[in-house]
Design a protein around this motif. Structure first.
Motif, PDB file in Angstrom:
ATOM      1  N   PRO A  63       0.786  -1.225   0.000  1.00 24.93           N
ATOM      2  CA  PRO A  63       0.000   0.000   0.000  1.00 24.93           C
ATOM      3  C   PRO A  63       0.828   1.290   0.000  1.00 24.93           C
ATOM      4  O   PRO A  63       0.322   2.337  -0.370  1.00 24.93           O
ATOM      5  CB  PRO A  63      -0.830  -0.113   1.277  1.00 24.93           C
ATOM      6  N   LEU A  64       2.094   1.212   0.375  1.00 25.33           N
ATOM      7  CA  LEU A  64       2.896   2.434   0.423  1.00 25.33           C
ATOM      8  C   LEU A  64       3.705   2.655  -0.854  1.00 25.33           C
ATOM      9  O   LEU A  64       4.482   3.594  -0.946  1.00 25.33           O
ATOM     10  CB  LEU A  64       3.803   2.419   1.668  1.00 25.33           C
ATOM     11  N   GLU A  65       3.521   1.788  -1.838  1.00 23.37           N
ATOM     12  CA  GLU A  65       4.145   1.952  -3.155  1.00 23.37           C
ATOM     13  C   GLU A  65       3.144   2.576  -4.120  1.00 23.37           C
ATOM     14  O   GLU A  65       1.942   2.423  -3.964  1.00 23.37           O
ATOM     15  CB  GLU A  65       4.611   0.595  -3.698  1.00 23.37           C
ATOM     16  N   ASP A  99       6.585   7.880   9.685  1.00 27.04           N
ATOM     17  CA  ASP A  99       7.182   6.702  10.308  1.00 27.04           C
ATOM     18  C   ASP A  99       6.141   5.584  10.334  1.00 27.04           C
ATOM     19  O   ASP A  99       5.505   5.332  11.362  1.00 27.04           O
ATOM     20  CB  ASP A  99       7.656   7.038  11.729  1.00 27.04           C
ATOM     21  N   PRO A 100       5.939   4.891   9.178  1.00 23.49           N
ATOM     22  CA  PRO A 100       4.889   3.873   9.087  1.00 23.49           C
ATOM     23  C   PRO A 100       5.143   2.713  10.045  1.00 23.49           C
ATOM     24  O   PRO A 100       6.290   2.344  10.292  1.00 23.49           O
ATOM     25  CB  PRO A 100       4.963   3.386   7.641  1.00 23.49           C
ATOM     26  N   PRO A 101       4.065   2.148  10.592  1.00 19.20           N
ATOM     27  CA  PRO A 101       4.234   0.982  11.469  1.00 19.20           C
ATOM     28  C   PRO A 101       4.760  -0.219  10.681  1.00 19.20           C
ATOM     29  O   PRO A 101       4.588  -0.299   9.457  1.00 19.20           O
ATOM     30  CB  PRO A 101       2.815   0.723  11.988  1.00 19.20           C
ATOM     31  N   ALA A 102       5.394  -1.149  11.384  1.00 10.51           N
ATOM     32  CA  ALA A 102       5.959  -2.342  10.736  1.00 10.51           C
ATOM     33  C   ALA A 102       4.860  -3.172  10.067  1.00 10.51           C
ATOM     34  O   ALA A 102       5.054  -3.714   8.983  1.00 10.51           O
ATOM     35  CB  ALA A 102       6.719  -3.179  11.755  1.00 10.51           C
ATOM     36  N   THR A 103       3.698  -3.244  10.707  1.00 14.98           N
ATOM     37  CA  THR A 103       2.543  -3.934  10.134  1.00 14.98           C
ATOM     38  C   THR A 103       1.574  -2.870   9.626  1.00 14.98           C
ATOM     39  O   THR A 103       1.232  -1.941  10.355  1.00 14.98           O
ATOM     40  CB  THR A 103       1.838  -4.801  11.190  1.00 14.98           C
ATOM     41  N   VAL A 104       1.146  -3.010   8.385  1.00 10.57           N
ATOM     42  CA  VAL A 104       0.252  -2.023   7.774  1.00 10.57           C
ATOM     43  C   VAL A 104      -1.057  -1.944   8.543  1.00 10.57           C
ATOM     44  O   VAL A 104      -1.690  -2.968   8.814  1.00 10.57           O
ATOM     45  CB  VAL A 104      -0.025  -2.383   6.296  1.00 10.57           C
ATOM     46  N   ASP A 105      -1.457  -0.737   8.893  1.00  5.98           N
ATOM     47  CA  ASP A 105      -2.756  -0.507   9.530  1.00  5.98           C
ATOM     48  C   ASP A 105      -3.725  -0.051   8.435  1.00  5.98           C
ATOM     49  O   ASP A 105      -3.835   1.134   8.129  1.00  5.98           O
ATOM     50  CB  ASP A 105      -2.633   0.548  10.633  1.00  5.98           C
ATOM     51  N   TRP A 106      -4.422  -1.003   7.835  1.00  2.00           N
ATOM     52  CA  TRP A 106      -5.290  -0.734   6.688  1.00  2.00           C
ATOM     53  C   TRP A 106      -6.422   0.226   7.041  1.00  2.00           C
ATOM     54  O   TRP A 106      -6.928   0.933   6.175  1.00  2.00           O
ATOM     55  CB  TRP A 106      -5.858  -2.039   6.135  1.00  2.00           C
ATOM     56  N   THR A 107      -6.807   0.263   8.293  1.00  2.00           N
ATOM     57  CA  THR A 107      -7.911   1.141   8.697  1.00  2.00           C
ATOM     58  C   THR A 107      -7.521   2.608   8.688  1.00  2.00           C
ATOM     59  O   THR A 107      -8.388   3.483   8.681  1.00  2.00           O
ATOM     60  CB  THR A 107      -8.430   0.777  10.106  1.00  2.00           C
ATOM     61  N   ARG A 108      -6.240   2.903   8.658  1.00  2.00           N
ATOM     62  CA  ARG A 108      -5.769   4.292   8.720  1.00  2.00           C
ATOM     63  C   ARG A 108      -5.306   4.807   7.359  1.00  2.00           C
ATOM     64  O   ARG A 108      -4.836   5.934   7.261  1.00  2.00           O
ATOM     65  CB  ARG A 108      -4.615   4.415   9.728  1.00  2.00           C
ATOM     66  N   LEU A 109      -5.406   3.986   6.320  1.00  2.00           N
ATOM     67  CA  LEU A 109      -4.950   4.388   4.987  1.00  2.00           C
ATOM     68  C   LEU A 109      -6.066   5.068   4.203  1.00  2.00           C
ATOM     69  O   LEU A 109      -7.239   4.734   4.340  1.00  2.00           O
ATOM     70  CB  LEU A 109      -4.466   3.175   4.196  1.00  2.00           C
ATOM     71  N   ARG A 110      -5.683   6.006   3.352  1.00  5.66           N
ATOM     72  CA  ARG A 110      -6.623   6.632   2.411  1.00  5.66           C
ATOM     73  C   ARG A 110      -5.983   6.623   1.028  1.00  5.66           C
ATOM     74  O   ARG A 110      -4.764   6.739   0.885  1.00  5.66           O
ATOM     75  CB  ARG A 110      -6.988   8.044   2.849  1.00  5.66           C
ATOM     76  N   ARG A 111      -6.800   6.451   0.021  1.00  2.89           N
ATOM     77  CA  ARG A 111      -6.331   6.364  -1.364  1.00  2.89           C
ATOM     78  C   ARG A 111      -6.217   7.771  -1.940  1.00  2.89           C
ATOM     79  O   ARG A 111      -7.128   8.587  -1.811  1.00  2.89           O
ATOM     80  CB  ARG A 111      -7.320   5.525  -2.174  1.00  2.89           C
ATOM     81  N   VAL A 112      -5.100   8.054  -2.609  1.00  2.97           N
ATOM     82  CA  VAL A 112      -4.863   9.360  -3.224  1.00  2.97           C
ATOM     83  C   VAL A 112      -4.565   9.140  -4.710  1.00  2.97           C
ATOM     84  O   VAL A 112      -3.694   8.342  -5.058  1.00  2.97           O
ATOM     85  CB  VAL A 112      -3.675  10.086  -2.548  1.00  2.97           C
ATOM     86  N   LEU A 113      -5.309   9.840  -5.577  1.00  2.23           N
ATOM     87  CA  LEU A 113      -5.111   9.723  -7.023  1.00  2.23           C
ATOM     88  C   LEU A 113      -4.410  10.961  -7.566  1.00  2.23           C
ATOM     89  O   LEU A 113      -4.653  12.080  -7.112  1.00  2.23           O
ATOM     90  CB  LEU A 113      -6.451   9.578  -7.750  1.00  2.23           C
ATOM     91  N   SER A 114      -3.572  10.761  -8.575  1.00  3.80           N
ATOM     92  CA  SER A 114      -2.916  11.867  -9.272  1.00  3.80           C
ATOM     93  C   SER A 114      -3.914  12.557 -10.201  1.00  3.80           C
ATOM     94  O   SER A 114      -5.062  12.122 -10.334  1.00  3.80           O
ATOM     95  CB  SER A 114      -1.752  11.333 -10.107  1.00  3.80           C
ATOM     96  N   GLU A 115      -3.463  13.574 -10.867  1.00  6.92           N
ATOM     97  CA  GLU A 115      -4.261  14.174 -11.935  1.00  6.92           C
ATOM     98  C   GLU A 115      -4.392  13.138 -13.052  1.00  6.92           C
ATOM     99  O   GLU A 115      -3.498  12.320 -13.258  1.00  6.92           O
ATOM    100  CB  GLU A 115      -3.575  15.437 -12.472  1.00  6.92           C
ATOM    101  N   PRO A 116      -5.492  13.150 -13.803  1.00  5.70           N
ATOM    102  CA  PRO A 116      -5.666  12.151 -14.863  1.00  5.70           C
ATOM    103  C   PRO A 116      -4.737  12.390 -16.042  1.00  5.70           C
ATOM    104  O   PRO A 116      -4.372  13.521 -16.347  1.00  5.70           O
ATOM    105  CB  PRO A 116      -7.127  12.324 -15.279  1.00  5.70           C
TER     106      PRO A 116
END
Length: 150
Positions: A63-65, A99-116
């Motif tokens: 998720p961080l890529e 400083d991301p946690p070692a285990t991904v916390d999926w509940t705290r992630l939000r999706r960000v899109l670039s310009e089209p």
């Protein structure tokens, strides 16, 4: 500009590996038209898709890529337009983002899109190949300066 004999297919795709052809995951697809065919004029429709699965996101590097998402428009199996976005996931808390946690916390992630990024492809429509190329040149001249609103 002209009525079409067959429907147009729209697909929402998630890119799991930008270097591998055919690895994209189809999230949703719809046929748009009067079954079969598309009448001349402005067409309005709503196209909604669910998000990619966690496994698809992990297959794209996690998720961080940065990954990719695109909408593809096809007529008679030929893609004539693609609207692509880069996708990244950010934590909703700046401290977690830095400083991301070692285990991904999926509940705290939000999706960000670039310009089209819009790409158009020439295809033969309902005419012969040569007449189709001439019509595409005329249509492209009419589309210069047009804006796609998403």
């Amino acid at each position: 500009m002209h009525a079409l004999k067959e429907d147009i297919v729209f697909r929402c795709m998630y890119v799991t590996d930008g270097s591998a052809a055919g690895e994209d995951v189809e999230l949703e697809s719809i046929d748009v038209g009067d079954g079969p065919g598309v009448r001349q004029g402005v067409q309005r429709f709503r196209f909604e898709s669910g998000p990619p699965t966690q496994s698809a996101i992990e297959a794209s590097g996690g998720p961080l890529e940065v990954a990719g998402l695109y909408l593809s428009a096809l007529y008679r199996g030929k893609e004539f337009c693609r609207v692509g976005y880069y996708v990244r996931h950010d934590y909703d808390d700046p401290t977690l983002q830095e400083d991301p946690p070692a285990t991904v916390d999926w509940t705290r992630l939000r999706r960000v899109l670039s310009e089209p990024c819009v790409t158009k492809f020439q295809i033969p429509w309902d005419t012969t190949e040569e007449a189709g190329r001439k019509r595409l040149r005329e249509e492209e001249a009419g589309f210069e300066g047009a804006t796609l609103v998403g």
